[in-house]
Design an enzyme around this catalytic site. Sequence first.
Site, PDB file in Angstrom:
ATOM      1  N   GLU A  96       0.807  -1.221   0.000  1.00  0.00           N
ATOM      2  CA  GLU A  96       0.000   0.000   0.000  1.00  0.00           C
ATOM      3  C   GLU A  96       0.842   1.274   0.000  1.00  0.00           C
ATOM      4  O   GLU A  96       0.398   2.322   0.470  1.00  0.00           O
ATOM      5  CB  GLU A  96      -0.970   0.013   1.191  1.00  0.00           C
ATOM      6  CG  GLU A  96      -1.901  -1.184   1.240  1.00  0.00           C
ATOM      7  CD  GLU A  96      -2.939  -1.093   2.347  1.00  0.00           C
ATOM      8  OE1 GLU A  96      -3.616  -0.052   2.451  1.00  0.00           O
ATOM      9  OE2 GLU A  96      -3.071  -2.073   3.112  1.00  0.00           O
ATOM     10  N   LYS A 151     -11.693   0.669   4.985  1.00  0.00           N
ATOM     11  CA  LYS A 151     -13.153   0.837   5.020  1.00  0.00           C
ATOM     12  C   LYS A 151     -13.621   1.949   4.088  1.00  0.00           C
ATOM     13  O   LYS A 151     -14.814   2.022   3.765  1.00  0.00           O
ATOM     14  CB  LYS A 151     -13.615   1.144   6.446  1.00  0.00           C
ATOM     15  CG  LYS A 151     -13.274   0.093   7.485  1.00  0.00           C
ATOM     16  CD  LYS A 151     -13.758   0.507   8.867  1.00  0.00           C
ATOM     17  CE  LYS A 151     -13.276  -0.435   9.943  1.00  0.00           C
ATOM     18  NZ  LYS A 151     -11.804  -0.390  10.127  1.00  0.00           N
ATOM     19  N   HIS A 181      -9.303   3.059  19.737  1.00  0.00           N
ATOM     20  CA  HIS A 181     -10.146   1.983  20.275  1.00  0.00           C
ATOM     21  C   HIS A 181      -9.485   1.280  21.458  1.00  0.00           C
ATOM     22  O   HIS A 181      -8.278   1.081  21.488  1.00  0.00           O
ATOM     23  CB  HIS A 181     -10.401   0.908  19.203  1.00  0.00           C
ATOM     24  CG  HIS A 181     -11.404   1.314  18.189  1.00  0.00           C
ATOM     25  ND1 HIS A 181     -11.411   0.800  16.913  1.00  0.00           N
ATOM     26  CD2 HIS A 181     -12.439   2.178  18.246  1.00  0.00           C
ATOM     27  CE1 HIS A 181     -12.417   1.334  16.225  1.00  0.00           C
ATOM     28  NE2 HIS A 181     -13.042   2.173  17.019  1.00  0.00           N
ATOM     29  N   TYR A 182     -10.332   0.872  22.409  1.00  0.00           N
ATOM     30  CA  TYR A 182      -9.901  -0.053  23.450  1.00  0.00           C
ATOM     31  C   TYR A 182     -11.121  -0.863  23.865  1.00  0.00           C
ATOM     32  O   TYR A 182     -12.113  -0.275  24.287  1.00  0.00           O
ATOM     33  CB  TYR A 182      -9.332   0.690  24.664  1.00  0.00           C
ATOM     34  CG  TYR A 182      -8.595  -0.257  25.593  1.00  0.00           C
ATOM     35  CD1 TYR A 182      -7.317  -0.695  25.270  1.00  0.00           C
ATOM     36  CD2 TYR A 182      -9.187  -0.751  26.743  1.00  0.00           C
ATOM     37  CE1 TYR A 182      -6.635  -1.582  26.096  1.00  0.00           C
ATOM     38  CE2 TYR A 182      -8.514  -1.642  27.572  1.00  0.00           C
ATOM     39  CZ  TYR A 182      -7.241  -2.043  27.237  1.00  0.00           C
ATOM     40  OH  TYR A 182      -6.574  -2.926  28.037  1.00  0.00           O
ATOM     41  N   SER A 229      -9.005  -3.632  17.462  1.00  0.00           N
ATOM     42  CA  SER A 229      -9.205  -4.831  16.642  1.00  0.00           C
ATOM     43  C   SER A 229      -7.879  -5.513  16.321  1.00  0.00           C
ATOM     44  O   SER A 229      -7.851  -6.686  15.956  1.00  0.00           O
ATOM     45  CB  SER A 229      -9.943  -4.479  15.343  1.00  0.00           C
ATOM     46  OG  SER A 229      -9.223  -3.490  14.628  1.00  0.00           O
ATOM     47  N   TYR A 230      -6.758  -4.779  16.436  1.00  0.00           N
ATOM     48  CA  TYR A 230      -5.430  -5.379  16.292  1.00  0.00           C
ATOM     49  C   TYR A 230      -4.471  -4.613  17.197  1.00  0.00           C
ATOM     50  O   TYR A 230      -4.642  -3.413  17.463  1.00  0.00           O
ATOM     51  CB  TYR A 230      -4.945  -5.381  14.835  1.00  0.00           C
ATOM     52  CG  TYR A 230      -4.968  -4.035  14.141  1.00  0.00           C
ATOM     53  CD1 TYR A 230      -3.834  -3.217  14.119  1.00  0.00           C
ATOM     54  CD2 TYR A 230      -6.108  -3.583  13.487  1.00  0.00           C
ATOM     55  CE1 TYR A 230      -3.846  -1.992  13.482  1.00  0.00           C
ATOM     56  CE2 TYR A 230      -6.127  -2.362  12.843  1.00  0.00           C
ATOM     57  CZ  TYR A 230      -4.996  -1.562  12.839  1.00  0.00           C
ATOM     58  OH  TYR A 230      -5.011  -0.348  12.215  1.00  0.00           O
ATOM     59  N   HIS A 232      -2.728   2.493  16.840  1.00  0.00           N
ATOM     60  CA  HIS A 232      -3.184   3.260  15.694  1.00  0.00           C
ATOM     61  C   HIS A 232      -4.295   4.217  16.116  1.00  0.00           C
ATOM     62  O   HIS A 232      -4.974   4.006  17.114  1.00  0.00           O
ATOM     63  CB  HIS A 232      -3.679   2.341  14.573  1.00  0.00           C
ATOM     64  CG  HIS A 232      -4.743   1.374  15.004  1.00  0.00           C
ATOM     65  ND1 HIS A 232      -4.472   0.249  15.752  1.00  0.00           N
ATOM     66  CD2 HIS A 232      -6.089   1.367  14.794  1.00  0.00           C
ATOM     67  CE1 HIS A 232      -5.593  -0.410  15.988  1.00  0.00           C
ATOM     68  NE2 HIS A 232      -6.591   0.241  15.417  1.00  0.00           N
ATOM     69  N   HIS A 241      -7.703   6.339  14.621  1.00  0.00           N
ATOM     70  CA  HIS A 241      -8.691   6.453  13.558  1.00  0.00           C
ATOM     71  C   HIS A 241      -8.994   7.928  13.289  1.00  0.00           C
ATOM     72  O   HIS A 241      -9.119   8.728  14.221  1.00  0.00           O
ATOM     73  CB  HIS A 241      -9.982   5.736  13.947  1.00  0.00           C
ATOM     74  CG  HIS A 241      -9.790   4.272  14.212  1.00  0.00           C
ATOM     75  ND1 HIS A 241     -10.010   3.303  13.255  1.00  0.00           N
ATOM     76  CD2 HIS A 241      -9.374   3.610  15.320  1.00  0.00           C
ATOM     77  CE1 HIS A 241      -9.746   2.117  13.759  1.00  0.00           C
ATOM     78  NE2 HIS A 241      -9.356   2.269  15.019  1.00  0.00           N
TER      79      HIS A 241
END
Length: 308
Positions: A147, A165, A226-227, A230-231, A235, A237
Amino acid sequence: MADSVATSSSVDLQAFEFERVLDENPLTVLGTLPSTTQRLPAILRIEKTALASSITPADLSSTKLIENNDIYSWHFGWLKQREDVPDLKINVVFPATEVHIRKYSKQDIILVHETPQLYARIVKPYIDSFPASRTQWVSDILSGASEASKILFSSPAFALLPDMKWDLTTVPALYLVALARDPALRSLRDLRAPHVPLLEAIRAEAHRVVWERWGLERGGVRLYVHYQPSYYRFHVHVVHASQAGLMGMTVGQAHLLDDIISMLSLAPSILEDMTFTYGLGNQHGLYAPLVAAQAEVPFVATAAQDGH
């Protein structure tokens, strides 16, 4: 000898054989795709693309009246095929492991409380148990092996690029991701005061990029972490501020980057010391041990419950 697997660029979706629906929102189905010598599990996540602003009634192939009342009427409509406006976006996981199948299956959610003690005893060992291969795709992006043409900004500390996404076209659906290069940063729990310059740089470059490329002013994007993620490679968002209802924006899961920076500036180890409350699906690997451990979390009754 291990079976040779087709690369993602050579996946033939017409050869997909359906087995069952994993989730309805978005539609996620399990089936198989052919590799060199056998069929292997594959997951297809199928979503409607955002309508292009250039769509007009002239793009309709047919319509059907549903109902009408006074000046109002409701219709079904079918679009003509346009090469520049795809109808669907299909994300493929192939070959899919049992872990992937559980991850993408519809799940019952329960709220759990994760104290620092439960993190140390249950969550951190769970994170540490993942082999580096689980996030090899992140390493490939950061090294330029994958990428590379999509990278919007790169520095020794992080890289910024469109998230898979996003359709790369519809600005109100804009979705970027900033990937930290430090492999020791796995999740929100690893952040300390010395990481504030990194977080501020991500915020500054995200705002600069979306302004220069898409004309979005400060406040035009929402930056969050996020917490549980997803990985487990840290990172951030970056999504258009007008987006609402994204699955990853649930209260308890999404933490605004601005708030994280403020908290770390006030208390350097606050993310290490605080108790997090978040929803956990019953297919998640942490579900059983964390649910079983909830009796250890102190419960403070409210005044109403105390009868006061």
